[in-house]
Design a protein around this motif. Sequence first.
Motif, short mmCIF file in Angstrom:
data_model
loop_
_atom_site.label_atom_id
_atom_site.label_comp_id
_atom_site.label_asym_id
_atom_site.label_seq_id
_atom_site.Cartn_x
_atom_site.Cartn_y
_atom_site.Cartn_z
N ILE A 98 -18.90 16.68 -52.94
CA ILE A 98 -18.82 15.39 -53.62
C ILE A 98 -18.52 15.59 -55.11
O ILE A 98 -17.63 14.96 -55.66
N GLY A 99 -19.27 16.45 -55.76
CA GLY A 99 -19.05 16.70 -57.19
C GLY A 99 -17.66 17.25 -57.46
O GLY A 99 -17.01 16.87 -58.43
N THR A 100 -17.19 18.13 -56.58
CA THR A 100 -15.85 18.68 -56.73
C THR A 100 -14.80 17.58 -56.60
O THR A 100 -13.84 17.54 -57.38
N GLU A 101 -14.97 16.70 -55.64
CA GLU A 101 -14.02 15.59 -55.47
C GLU A 101 -14.02 14.69 -56.70
O GLU A 101 -12.97 14.26 -57.17
N VAL A 102 -15.19 14.40 -57.25
CA VAL A 102 -15.28 13.56 -58.45
C VAL A 102 -14.57 14.25 -59.61
O VAL A 102 -13.78 13.63 -60.33
N LEU A 103 -14.83 15.55 -59.81
CA LEU A 103 -14.17 16.28 -60.90
C LEU A 103 -12.66 16.29 -60.71
O LEU A 103 -11.91 16.12 -61.69
N THR A 104 -12.19 16.48 -59.50
CA THR A 104 -10.75 16.48 -59.24
C THR A 104 -10.12 15.17 -59.70
O THR A 104 -9.06 15.17 -60.34
N ALA A 121 -24.35 21.02 -70.39
CA ALA A 121 -25.20 21.30 -69.24
C ALA A 121 -26.49 21.93 -69.72
O ALA A 121 -26.48 22.81 -70.59
N LEU A 122 -27.58 21.48 -69.17
CA LEU A 122 -28.89 22.01 -69.50
C LEU A 122 -28.91 23.51 -69.19
O LEU A 122 -28.51 23.92 -68.10
N LYS A 123 -29.35 24.30 -70.14
CA LYS A 123 -29.47 25.74 -69.90
C LYS A 123 -30.34 25.96 -68.66
O LYS A 123 -31.27 25.21 -68.41
N GLU A 124 -30.04 26.99 -67.91
CA GLU A 124 -30.76 27.35 -66.70
C GLU A 124 -30.47 26.42 -65.52
O GLU A 124 -31.03 26.58 -64.45
N SER A 125 -29.60 25.43 -65.72
CA SER A 125 -29.25 24.53 -64.63
C SER A 125 -28.10 25.12 -63.83
O SER A 125 -27.20 25.75 -64.38
N ALA A 126 -28.10 24.86 -62.52
CA ALA A 126 -27.00 25.31 -61.66
C ALA A 126 -25.69 24.63 -62.05
O ALA A 126 -24.61 25.12 -61.72
N SER A 127 -25.77 23.55 -62.80
CA SER A 127 -24.55 22.85 -63.20
C SER A 127 -23.68 23.73 -64.09
O SER A 127 -22.45 23.55 -64.13
N ASN A 128 -24.25 24.69 -64.80
CA ASN A 128 -23.45 25.61 -65.62
C ASN A 128 -22.45 26.36 -64.74
O ASN A 128 -21.27 26.43 -65.06
N ARG A 129 -22.92 26.91 -63.63
CA ARG A 129 -22.02 27.63 -62.71
C ARG A 129 -20.99 26.68 -62.11
O ARG A 129 -19.82 27.03 -61.94
N PHE A 130 -21.40 25.47 -61.79
CA PHE A 130 -20.51 24.46 -61.21
C PHE A 130 -19.34 24.18 -62.16
O PHE A 130 -18.18 24.20 -61.76
N TYR A 131 -19.65 23.94 -63.44
CA TYR A 131 -18.59 23.62 -64.39
C TYR A 131 -17.67 24.80 -64.65
O TYR A 131 -16.45 24.65 -64.71
N VAL A 132 -18.21 26.00 -64.78
CA VAL A 132 -17.37 27.19 -64.99
C VAL A 132 -16.47 27.41 -63.77
O VAL A 132 -15.28 27.70 -63.90
N ARG A 133 -17.03 27.25 -62.58
CA ARG A 133 -16.26 27.42 -61.34
C ARG A 133 -15.08 26.44 -61.27
O ARG A 133 -14.06 26.71 -60.66
N HIS A 134 -15.22 25.30 -61.95
CA HIS A 134 -14.16 24.29 -61.92
C HIS A 134 -13.28 24.31 -63.17
O HIS A 134 -12.59 23.33 -63.45
N GLY A 135 -13.30 25.41 -63.90
CA GLY A 135 -12.33 25.59 -64.98
C GLY A 135 -12.79 25.23 -66.38
O GLY A 135 -12.01 25.31 -67.33
N PHE A 136 -14.05 24.87 -66.54
CA PHE A 136 -14.55 24.62 -67.90
C PHE A 136 -14.84 25.96 -68.56
O PHE A 136 -15.26 26.91 -67.92
N VAL A 137 -14.60 26.02 -69.86
CA VAL A 137 -14.80 27.24 -70.64
C VAL A 137 -15.93 27.00 -71.64
O VAL A 137 -15.94 26.00 -72.36
#
Length: 160
Positions: A98-104, A121-137
């Motif tokens: 769902i999050g990937t579809e929204v980001l797309t 993204a809050l430090k230590e949150s899994a959202s950091n990996r999510f955003y990096v995986r989707h091309g955020f730097v």
Amino acid sequence: MSAPSDQKNAVVLRGASTCDLEDLVAIRIEAMRESLERLGRFDPDRARERFLNGFDVSSTRRIEVSGDLVGFVVIKDLQDELLLDHLYVIPSAQGAGIGTEVLTRIFREADEIGRSIRVGALKESASNRFYVRHGFVFVESSEFDNYYVRASSKTVSLGH
């Protein structure tokens, strides 16, 4: 229960209304709870107050799957870039694309207007990996958050 690919195809973004406010606050608190507890910073009253103080209905879209509200996204136009201010999916619906579809969809919108997207993204949150995986730097960090930027794929041509 639908397969994840079926669920992904059923993702609908709808404009939020002020009537959605309590549901959105509850989703934010539920989605952030684990990360904030891990940091010893979970305070539902503070989370509610911070969200209400920054709420802008015109920038907020509901995320629905099969007619059910499963999250929300807030995109603020800062003139030179877009701010992905919030993207929350309830924990029971996470991991289904769902999050990937929204980001797309957000990427497509940003690329059409040639804008980069900034997100925190809050430090230590899994959202950091999510955003990096989707091309955020990664660009910088503060006491509690990491900040990322995703450049627009649209190149601006000055001449023809």
